[in-house]
Design a protein around this motif. Structure first.
Motif, PDB file in Angstrom:
ATOM      1  N   SER A   1       8.511   7.482  11.878  1.00 10.69           N
ATOM      2  CA  SER A   1       8.151   8.393  10.777  1.00 10.69           C
ATOM      3  C   SER A   1       9.344   8.590   9.861  1.00 10.69           C
ATOM      4  O   SER A   1       9.197   8.818   8.664  1.00 10.69           O
TER       5      SER A   1
ATOM      6  N   CYS B   1       5.629  -0.458  -2.630  1.00 11.95           N
ATOM      7  CA  CYS B   1       4.858   0.689  -3.118  1.00 11.95           C
ATOM      8  C   CYS B   1       5.420   1.185  -4.457  1.00 11.95           C
ATOM      9  O   CYS B   1       4.669   1.399  -5.419  1.00 11.95           O
TER      10      CYS B   1
ATOM     11  N   ALA C   1       8.739  15.486  -4.487  1.00 14.55           N
ATOM     12  CA  ALA C   1       7.558  15.147  -5.292  1.00 14.55           C
ATOM     13  C   ALA C   1       7.287  16.231  -6.335  1.00 14.55           C
ATOM     14  O   ALA C   1       7.033  15.926  -7.510  1.00 14.55           O
TER      15      ALA C   1
ATOM     16  N   ALA D   1       9.883  16.084  -9.081  1.00 11.50           N
ATOM     17  CA  ALA D   1       9.682  14.929  -9.965  1.00 11.50           C
ATOM     18  C   ALA D   1       8.498  15.190 -10.905  1.00 11.50           C
ATOM     19  O   ALA D   1       8.552  14.874 -12.096  1.00 11.50           O
TER      20      ALA D   1
ATOM     21  N   SER E   1       0.071   5.043  -4.926  1.00 10.50           N
ATOM     22  CA  SER E   1       1.029   5.043  -3.808  1.00 10.50           C
ATOM     23  C   SER E   1       0.358   5.510  -2.519  1.00 10.50           C
ATOM     24  O   SER E   1       0.621   4.959  -1.447  1.00 10.50           O
TER      25      SER E   1
ATOM     26  N   LEU F   1       8.092   9.941  -7.136  1.00 14.62           N
ATOM     27  CA  LEU F   1       6.735  10.358  -6.764  1.00 14.62           C
ATOM     28  C   LEU F   1       6.131   9.367  -5.769  1.00 14.62           C
ATOM     29  O   LEU F   1       5.550   9.755  -4.751  1.00 14.62           O
ATOM     30  N   SER F   2       6.291   8.078  -6.074  1.00 16.55           N
ATOM     31  CA  SER F   2       5.694   7.030  -5.252  1.00 16.55           C
ATOM     32  C   SER F   2       6.242   7.058  -3.825  1.00 16.55           C
ATOM     33  O   SER F   2       5.479   6.999  -2.855  1.00 16.55           O
TER      34      SER F   2
ATOM     35  N   PRO G   1      -0.174  -0.063   5.468  1.00 12.94           N
ATOM     36  CA  PRO G   1       1.087  -0.230   6.205  1.00 12.94           C
ATOM     37  C   PRO G   1       1.328   0.877   7.230  1.00 12.94           C
ATOM     38  O   PRO G   1       1.903   0.627   8.282  1.00 12.94           O
ATOM     39  N   SER G   2       0.843   2.096   6.931  1.00  8.97           N
ATOM     40  CA  SER G   2       1.048   3.205   7.873  1.00  8.97           C
ATOM     41  C   SER G   2       0.291   2.948   9.178  1.00  8.97           C
ATOM     42  O   SER G   2       0.793   3.267  10.258  1.00  8.97           O
TER      43      SER G   2
ATOM     44  N   PHE H   1      -1.949   2.715  -1.382  1.00  6.29           N
ATOM     45  CA  PHE H   1      -1.136   1.570  -0.944  1.00  6.29           C
ATOM     46  C   PHE H   1      -0.551   1.828   0.447  1.00  6.29           C
ATOM     47  O   PHE H   1      -0.441   0.916   1.257  1.00  6.29           O
ATOM     48  N   ALA H   2      -0.163   3.093   0.705  1.00  3.11           N
ATOM     49  CA  ALA H   2       0.581   3.402   1.940  1.00  3.11           C
ATOM     50  C   ALA H   2      -0.301   3.467   3.187  1.00  3.11           C
ATOM     51  O   ALA H   2       0.219   3.375   4.298  1.00  3.11           O
TER      52      ALA H   2
ATOM     53  N   CYS I   1      10.000  15.636   1.379  1.00  2.00           N
ATOM     54  CA  CYS I   1       9.165  14.758   0.540  1.00  2.00           C
ATOM     55  C   CYS I   1       8.360  15.600  -0.457  1.00  2.00           C
ATOM     56  O   CYS I   1       8.248  15.242  -1.637  1.00  2.00           O
TER      57      CYS I   1
ATOM     58  N   MET J   1       7.167  -1.213   3.142  1.00  3.16           N
ATOM     59  CA  MET J   1       6.344  -0.251   2.423  1.00  3.16           C
ATOM     60  C   MET J   1       6.962   0.327   1.149  1.00  3.16           C
ATOM     61  O   MET J   1       6.406   0.186   0.065  1.00  3.16           O
TER      62      MET J   1
ATOM     63  N   ALA K   1       0.101   7.090 -10.510  1.00  2.00           N
ATOM     64  CA  ALA K   1       1.173   6.639  -9.604  1.00  2.00           C
ATOM     65  C   ALA K   1       0.992   7.241  -8.219  1.00  2.00           C
ATOM     66  O   ALA K   1       1.166   6.554  -7.198  1.00  2.00           O
TER      67      ALA K   1
ATOM     68  N   ALA L   1       7.869   9.549  -2.290  1.00  3.23           N
ATOM     69  CA  ALA L   1       7.544  10.821  -1.609  1.00  3.23           C
ATOM     70  C   ALA L   1       6.106  10.789  -1.088  1.00  3.23           C
ATOM     71  O   ALA L   1       5.853  11.131   0.076  1.00  3.23           O
ATOM     72  N   VAL L   2       5.180  10.337  -1.933  1.00  2.00           N
ATOM     73  CA  VAL L   2       3.761  10.338  -1.537  1.00  2.00           C
ATOM     74  C   VAL L   2       3.520   9.331  -0.412  1.00  2.00           C
ATOM     75  O   VAL L   2       2.842   9.642   0.582  1.00  2.00           O
ATOM     76  N   SER L   3       4.099   8.120  -0.537  1.00  2.00           N
ATOM     77  CA  SER L   3       3.867   7.121   0.516  1.00  2.00           C
ATOM     78  C   SER L   3       4.471   7.590   1.840  1.00  2.00           C
ATOM     79  O   SER L   3       3.893   7.346   2.906  1.00  2.00           O
ATOM     80  N   SER L   4       5.617   8.286   1.782  1.00  2.00           N
ATOM     81  CA  SER L   4       6.229   8.795   3.027  1.00  2.00           C
ATOM     82  C   SER L   4       5.329   9.849   3.658  1.00  2.00           C
ATOM     83  O   SER L   4       5.146   9.865   4.886  1.00  2.00           O
ATOM     84  N   LEU L   5       4.750  10.709   2.815  1.00  2.33           N
ATOM     85  CA  LEU L   5       3.864  11.752   3.349  1.00  2.33           C
ATOM     86  C   LEU L   5       2.621  11.139   3.994  1.00  2.33           C
ATOM     87  O   LEU L   5       2.159  11.606   5.038  1.00  2.33           O
ATOM     88  N   VAL L   6       2.097  10.078   3.371  1.00  2.00           N
ATOM     89  CA  VAL L   6       0.920   9.411   3.948  1.00  2.00           C
ATOM     90  C   VAL L   6       1.272   8.842   5.324  1.00  2.00           C
ATOM     91  O   VAL L   6       0.525   9.003   6.298  1.00  2.00           O
ATOM     92  N   THR L   7       2.443   8.188   5.421  1.00  2.00           N
ATOM     93  CA  THR L   7       2.861   7.623   6.713  1.00  2.00           C
ATOM     94  C   THR L   7       3.009   8.722   7.763  1.00  2.00           C
ATOM     95  O   THR L   7       2.528   8.584   8.894  1.00  2.00           O
ATOM     96  N   ILE L   8       3.672   9.814   7.376  1.00  2.00           N
ATOM     97  CA  ILE L   8       3.876  10.922   8.326  1.00  2.00           C
ATOM     98  C   ILE L   8       2.526  11.455   8.814  1.00  2.00           C
ATOM     99  O   ILE L   8       2.323  11.684  10.005  1.00  2.00           O
TER     100      ILE L   8
END
Lengths: 232, 255
Positions: free
Chosen positions: B87, A99, B31, B34, B55, A122-123, B62-63, B58-59, B27, A95, B51, A125-132
């Protein structure tokens, strides 16, 4: 804003990112390493350190090498902020890396620039938050399903998680690498057939099997390098 | 109280949830910093917003794949621990392999709720935590100097590592090939000699499940390549595992 001023702001941001990154890593390490002991105390069953050491000597060393390779390869793609976050949140290959690269391509920034550093952070951090978030919602929905998941009918499925994973991974990794895969696979099949008691120590056998595969990969790599040099 | 009930207790949700919450907060902090730094150096906020949106979208897929991994592991390790591991820091392929090796080291016949004990679980949890910390440890001591050195030109223009790192990528693939070969070899050995040398009377179930997993993965890869559907890859490992695990239920009845 002149370039000098921009550079000064960026340098200060980077400096503070490293400080924050290190603090986050230390706290996360403490939490992650403390959790098994806390759970052990709650269950009145602390970890068996002898078994831990045995397991670490087998699988731990393999992942140490893997982590070194991942670190050297991925840091250039992630930048400073992205590196701290990506190694804290995991799921790099499946991921975070694709990403971050996709976000960078969409926005059109170049590697090594302040823009790349910002977009990567940014990418990730945001993708990690979505997964969480997705996992938290999923787990919430899983709670009522637990009696079903624990039913004896489903036990063969959960008892075979590992063969299911390795079958899928074999297809993924062997494909396109048959020359490298054939020897360790035949060697391991032969060893386990001739010495069936080795199945209790499969994780130890990863070391010779991995060494053979890496040796073969090195020979292939050197041959390709020589062929490329000859073409020049 | 059986072991799975203990592993799914409120206290474990609390411990694991607290760690996840801390990482989520980090996170958000990264963010926001940044975003502010981007504005301060004069970046176009529309670009940063693109971006973020790309992201986030995209996530999602996979999540969901990672969530299937939590489901796959929840039958043997309960739900809270796989939830934490997947996680934070972990990855599906890593967690399953380490959990299996740790179960073996803890004296269990394999990763299964039927043989799990509280001590084995806390040992497995510790080994899963320790084995994958190295990326974090390296970034703690080396990220600053490494990223500074990289800005000196060790990276190609497309952001990928230079030729020096060329073998590193292959070594990683080779290492996984070695790892997978050890386990597939053990399934073959179990079937051929598990019930006596060359008797072919051992359990064939792990080998059959692995074959179904491989076939499912082949289908995913075919769909991805022929249908030009890159999104399929996000589900390939977890989807193949679930297909093979479902097959295990039916194949198990034939044994």
């Amino acid at each position: 804003m002149n370039e000098q001023n921009k550079q000064r702001i960026y340098e200060s941001y980077l400096e503070r990112t490293h400080r924050l990154g290190r603090i986050s890593v230390v706290i996360t390490l403490a939490l992650l390493l403390g959790a098994p002991f806390l759970i052990g105390a709650y269950l009145q069953a602390p970890p068996d350190l002898g078994a831990f050491l045995k397991g670490f000597l087998s699988i731990g060393l393999v992942y140490f090498v893997s982590c070194v390779a991942e670190y050297l390869i991925y840091v250039p793609m992630l930048g400073a902020g992205g590196t701290y976050l990506a190694f804290i949140t995991g799921n790099l290959i499946n991921m975070k890396i694709p990403c971050a690269v996709t976000a960078r391509d969409i926005v059109g920034v170049k590697s090594g620039t302040p823009e790349n550093e910002i977009i990567s952070t940014l990418s990730i951090a945001v993708s990690s938050l979505v997964t969480i978030l997705v996992l938290a919602l999923g787990v919430l929905l899983l709670i009522p399903l637990q009696p079903f998941l624990q039913s004896p009918t489903l036990q063969p499925a959960f008892d075979n998680v590992v063969p299911a994973l390795f079958g899928a991974m074999a297809c993924k990794y062997y494909r396109g690498n048959l020359r490298i895969a054939a020897v360790p696979l035949l060697l391991m099949a032969l060893l386990f057939t001739l010495v069936p008691s080795l199945t209790g120590s499969t994780s130890f056998m990863i070391i010779p099997s991995g060494a053979v595969a890496i040796g073969l990969a090195w020979l292939c790599y050197r041959r390709e390098q020589r062929e490329q040099e000859a073409l020049k | 109280m059986n072991i799975l009930s203990q592993l799914n207790s409120g206290m474990l949700y609390l411990i694991c949830g607290a760690v996840i919450l801390f990482v989520a907060v980090m996170c958000v902090v990264f963010a926001v910093r940044a975003w502010r730094a981007g504005k301060a150096v004069g970046m176009d906020t529309a670009k940063m917003r693109r971006a973020i949106v790309s992201s986030a979208t995209f996530a999602v897929l996979p999540s969901v794949g990672i969530l299937l991994g939590v489901i796959a592991l929840s039958g043997s390790l309960g739900t809270p621990w796989p939830w934490l591991r997947l996680s934070v820091i972990g990855a599906l392929h890593y967690e399953t392999q380490v959990a299996e090796a740790a179960a073996e080291a803890a004296g269990l016949p394999g990763l299964s709720a039927s043989s799990m004990t509280a001590t084995a679980f806390s040992t497995i949890a510790l080994l899963m935590s320790v084995c994958i910390i190295w990326g974090m440890v390296f970034s703690l001591f080396n990220c600053k100097s490494y990223t500074r050195r990289l800005s000196g030109g060790a990276v190609k223009k497309d952001g990928r590592p230079s030729a020096l790192a060329g073998f590193g990528d292959r070594a990683m693939t080779a290492m996984f090939i070695g790892l997978v070969s050890a386990y597939i070899g053990s399934y073959i050995g179990t079937f051929v000699s598990g019930g006596g040398l060359f008797s072919f009377a051992g359990s064939w179930l792990p080998l059959a499940v692995a074959l179904v997993g491989a076939a499912a993965m082949a289908v995913f890869l075919l769909i991805k390549e022929k249908g030009k559907a890159d999104w399929v890859e996000s589900f390939s490992i977890a989807g193949s595992m679930l297909a093979a695990m479902s097959a295990a239920i039916f194949l198990g009845k034939l044994m």
